[in-house]
Design a protein around this motif. Structure first.
Motif, PDB file in Angstrom:
ATOM      1  N   MET A 190       0.923  -1.099   0.049  1.00 50.77           N
ATOM      2  CA  MET A 190      -0.004   0.038  -0.158  1.00 50.77           C
ATOM      3  C   MET A 190       0.827   1.255   0.117  1.00 50.77           C
ATOM      4  N   HIS A 191       1.969   1.180   0.680  1.00 50.03           N
ATOM      5  CA  HIS A 191       2.915   2.444   0.442  1.00 50.03           C
ATOM      6  C   HIS A 191       3.062   2.535  -0.889  1.00 50.03           C
ATOM      7  N   GLU A 192       3.769   1.685  -1.523  1.00 51.35           N
ATOM      8  CA  GLU A 192       4.188   1.870  -2.793  1.00 51.35           C
ATOM      9  C   GLU A 192       3.094   2.442  -3.586  1.00 51.35           C
ATOM     10  N   GLY A 197       0.698   7.366  -6.309  1.00 50.00           N
ATOM     11  CA  GLY A 197      -0.782   8.304  -6.474  1.00 50.00           C
ATOM     12  C   GLY A 197      -1.788   7.535  -6.881  1.00 50.00           C
ATOM     13  N   LYS A 198      -1.893   6.158  -6.455  1.00 49.25           N
ATOM     14  CA  LYS A 198      -2.958   5.403  -6.682  1.00 49.25           C
ATOM     15  C   LYS A 198      -3.950   5.279  -5.413  1.00 49.25           C
ATOM     16  N   ILE A 199      -3.621   5.623  -4.308  1.00 53.51           N
ATOM     17  CA  ILE A 199      -4.413   5.851  -2.979  1.00 53.51           C
ATOM     18  C   ILE A 199      -3.947   6.999  -2.484  1.00 53.51           C
ATOM     19  N   THR A 200      -4.942   7.675  -1.735  1.00 49.88           N
ATOM     20  CA  THR A 200      -4.507   8.836  -0.728  1.00 49.88           C
ATOM     21  C   THR A 200      -3.910   8.550   0.480  1.00 49.88           C
ATOM     22  N   LEU A 201      -3.427   9.344   1.413  1.00 53.37           N
ATOM     23  CA  LEU A 201      -2.681   8.992   2.603  1.00 53.37           C
ATOM     24  C   LEU A 201      -3.703   8.702   3.672  1.00 53.37           C
ATOM     25  N   ALA A 478       9.118   7.051  -6.836  1.00 60.94           N
ATOM     26  CA  ALA A 478       7.779   7.417  -7.417  1.00 60.94           C
ATOM     27  C   ALA A 478       7.492   7.673  -8.974  1.00 60.94           C
ATOM     28  N   LYS A 479       8.515   8.141  -9.493  1.00 59.35           N
ATOM     29  CA  LYS A 479       8.543   8.311 -10.998  1.00 59.35           C
ATOM     30  C   LYS A 479       8.573   6.984 -11.699  1.00 59.35           C
ATOM     31  N   VAL A 480       9.111   6.071 -11.098  1.00 53.96           N
ATOM     32  CA  VAL A 480       8.968   4.546 -12.041  1.00 53.96           C
ATOM     33  C   VAL A 480       7.825   3.796 -11.425  1.00 53.96           C
ATOM     34  N   LEU A 481       7.332   3.976 -10.360  1.00 53.55           N
ATOM     35  CA  LEU A 481       5.933   3.418  -9.770  1.00 53.55           C
ATOM     36  C   LEU A 481       4.835   3.939 -10.618  1.00 53.55           C
ATOM     37  N   LYS A 482       4.899   5.084 -10.864  1.00 56.39           N
ATOM     38  CA  LYS A 482       3.868   5.885 -11.734  1.00 56.39           C
ATOM     39  C   LYS A 482       3.773   5.181 -13.137  1.00 56.39           C
TER      40      LYS A 482
END
Length: 597
Positions: A190-192, A197-201, A478-482
């Motif tokens: 979930m942290h990934e 940007g798939k879920i909110t804090l 983050a830029k890879v995860l996105k």
């Protein structure tokens, strides 16, 4: 290790010579050296113990059983051990023994900083000296959270008394939005998703309450569950010890029966050295492959073997390399420990391994029977959770040992948690000199990195972090995860949690702080990983590697800190040697010098 074996044999001769005999030729109890004499010393030992209300006849030939308890409210996994200890005591009393509970250092992974691995050896020292120095004939080890299992087994192995492991058990399945979720694994996933940007804090934090909803250890095949399975496959616990949920009434029954059995073990002189044989360790290595177990088992099994005097090396993990992963459990698979127990637990896995010729069937266990005797009729109730050998989760699930100019003494990778397409990969190194460096730079949008790169983390090994923290599974930028990428090759001298996943190369030895080749990796170097060939290669010449290390040697300083940390850095062995202290390796036995008051 040859010297260690000699020390082991020498201790046994001394121990045997020091054991008194009664008129029937049977060995007297060890505790009789304290309580069995009709003189001033016996008077004082008995008198002090009687202030707890122990009657006189309990000192007359009854085995005294120590209950080594790692209960602590700062170790949430073990916080229910007070109740568990009472059930062990019930069993000891029923079998005619005298229970005495004592505490040892409880190093819980969840709260202890910088890492519980830093104090594993401290807990082992505490355990060893508490067992050896006190009037006990046998010991029950109450273990749960990751490092408490190896620490207590290490300490007990150095004493070699009759010893039984009782694990606290895994927590119930986590629940979040109607789905089962795994402790630890949920956090990483979930942290990934949050960083991508798939879920909110708020959505991320909402999962917090449902992840750990009962007493017990992580409900995934993390290090705690792995080491519980290792203890059972080594033969040091009763069958089903590894998987019964912490809050299941059957956990209390097992604790009671373990208390009864340890009394019989004392009468039989069934010491730990008769159970912890080389064959038992090979069984554990193969079991680790079948369950998709944690890479941490590599370090802990080596340390336990070193204490009892059994030869075990990184190369011995080849015995598990071609063993299929049968347990479909998070983080490698889908299910959780509660499901594993209902499906048949570890006995069902061991039976399937034994039927494939993958067990040493004659290995002795603490109940007096062989491992195969214990499991040959064990049923499997769910072939999805515990798969059949012809339908494995991973065909070759054993820990992969890598060597090469980047890891001359070895590194490890967990195939069941890795991405198949990355198991053979060549990429450009993006280098982080420390974990602080990683944390500062990984969020920088200007960081020159993409999914083809190899992330390299230095100075997080036994001496470097210190304590070899579980930071090897570095989160992706983050830029890879996105882009939808969820895995990259990562290399470090650190460890990772058994609940984590990814194509992560760990335990690189020697570590960077010891000026192993990892210390010489530069940004932009090309690195090759070939898991099938067992190769980890830094693509520079031998001359260039030597020159870089020589330059570093002139700049190398390890700060003196004083205290336990300095002792640790001065004496800790490298990952391939089990990270024990050099002066603790070997079995010193249970004999202590006589003392007169």
């Amino acid at each position: 290790m040859a010297g260690h074996k000699h020390d082991n044999d020498e201790h046994r001769a001394v121990q045997d010579d020091s054991t008194e005999q009664d008129g029937s030729g049977q060995s007297k109890l060890r505790s009789a050296q304290w309580f069995g004499t009709r003189d001033k010393n016996g008077f004082m030992y008995r008198s002090w113990m009687k202030n707890q209300g122990i009657p006189s006849h309990h000192f007359e030939g009854r085995p005294v059983i120590g209950i080594c308890n790692t209960w602590s409210e700062l170790t949430p996994c073990n916080a229910h051990f007070r109740q568990l200890a009472e059930r062990v005591k019930d069993g000891i009393r029923e079998a005619g023994g005298v229970p005495v509970e004592f505490p040892v250092f409880s190093n819980g992974e969840s709260n202890l900083r910088p890492t519980a691995m830093l104090t594993r050896n401290l807990a082992a020292m505490d355990t060893e000296e508490a067992i050896r120095g006190n009037p006990i004939d046998g010991v029950v080890l109450l273990v749960g959270c990751d490092k408490t299992t190896p620490a207590l087994l290490m300490g007990a192995a150095s004493c070699d008394l009759p010893t039984m492991v009782v694990t606290g058990g895994p927590m119930l399945n986590g629940k979040h939005r109607g789905e089962d979720v795994g402790s630890g694994t949920l956090v990483w996933r979930m942290h990934e998703e949050y960083k991508a940007g798939k879920i909110t804090l708020e959505e991320f934090l909402d999962a917090e309450a449902g992840m750990s909803r009962s007493a017990g250890t992580c409900n995934t095949m993390g290090t705690a569950s792995t080491m519980a399975c290792m203890a059972e496959s080594l033969g040091t616990s009763l069958p089903h010890n590894a998987a019964i949920p912490a809050v299941d009434s059957r956990r209390y029954v097992l604790a009671h029966m373990s208390g009864m059995r340890i009394v019989d073990m004392v009468h039989e002189d069934l010491r730990l050295s008769k159970v912890l044989t080389r064959e038992a360790f090979i069984n554990a290595i193969r079991t680790n492959a079948a369950i998709g177990g944690s890479t941490n088992a590599v370090i802990h099994l080596k340390a336990i073997a070193g204490r009892i005097g059994v030869e075990l090396s990184l190369d011995d993990w080849s015995h598990g390399r071609d063993v299929p992963t049968l347990v479909d459990l998070q983080p490698s698979g889908r299910f959780l420990m509660e499901d594993f127990y209902y499906a048949g637990g570890l006995p069902a896995v061991l039976r399937r391994l034994g039927e494939q010729g993958l067990l040493h069937r004659g290995a002795l266990t603490v109940n007096g029977a062989t491992l195969w005797d214990n499991v040959q009729a064990s049923p499997c109730h769910n072939d999805e959770v515990i798969r059949t050998p012809d339908n494995p989760l991973v065909s070759n699930g054993g820990i992969c040992v890598l060597r090469g100019n980047l890891a001359p003494r070895g590194a490890v990778l967990k195939p069941s948690a890795a991405s198949p397409h990355l198991m053979k990969h060549r990429g450009r190194a993006v280098v982080f000199e420390s974990f602080d460096d990683y944390k500062q730079r990984i969020t920088d949008p200007e960081l020159d990195i993409d999914e083809t790169c190899v992330m390299v983390l230095k100075n997080c090994g036994p001496k470097g972090y210190p304590g070899m923290a579980e930071v090897g599974n570095m989160g992706l930028p983050a830029k890879v995860l996105k882009k939808g990428i969820t895995d990259m090759v990562r290399i470090s001298d650190a460890r990772m949690s058994g609940t984590a996943f990814g194509t992560v190369v760990l335990h690189v030895a020697p570590e960077a702080m010891e000026l192993g080749p990892l210390a010489a990796v530069h940004e932009g170097d090309m690195i090759e990983l070939d898991a099938e060939a067992g190769r980890l290669h830094l693509d520079i010449s031998e001359a260039e590697l030597a020159a870089r290390l020589e330059k570093l040697r002139g700049e190398h300083i390890i700060a003196r800190t004083g205290g336990y940390l300095e002792l640790y850095r001065d004496h800790v062995l490298q990952a391939d040697e089990g990270c024990d202290f050099d002066f603790l390796v070997g079995c010193r036995g249970a004999a202590v010098p006589a003392h007169s008051h």
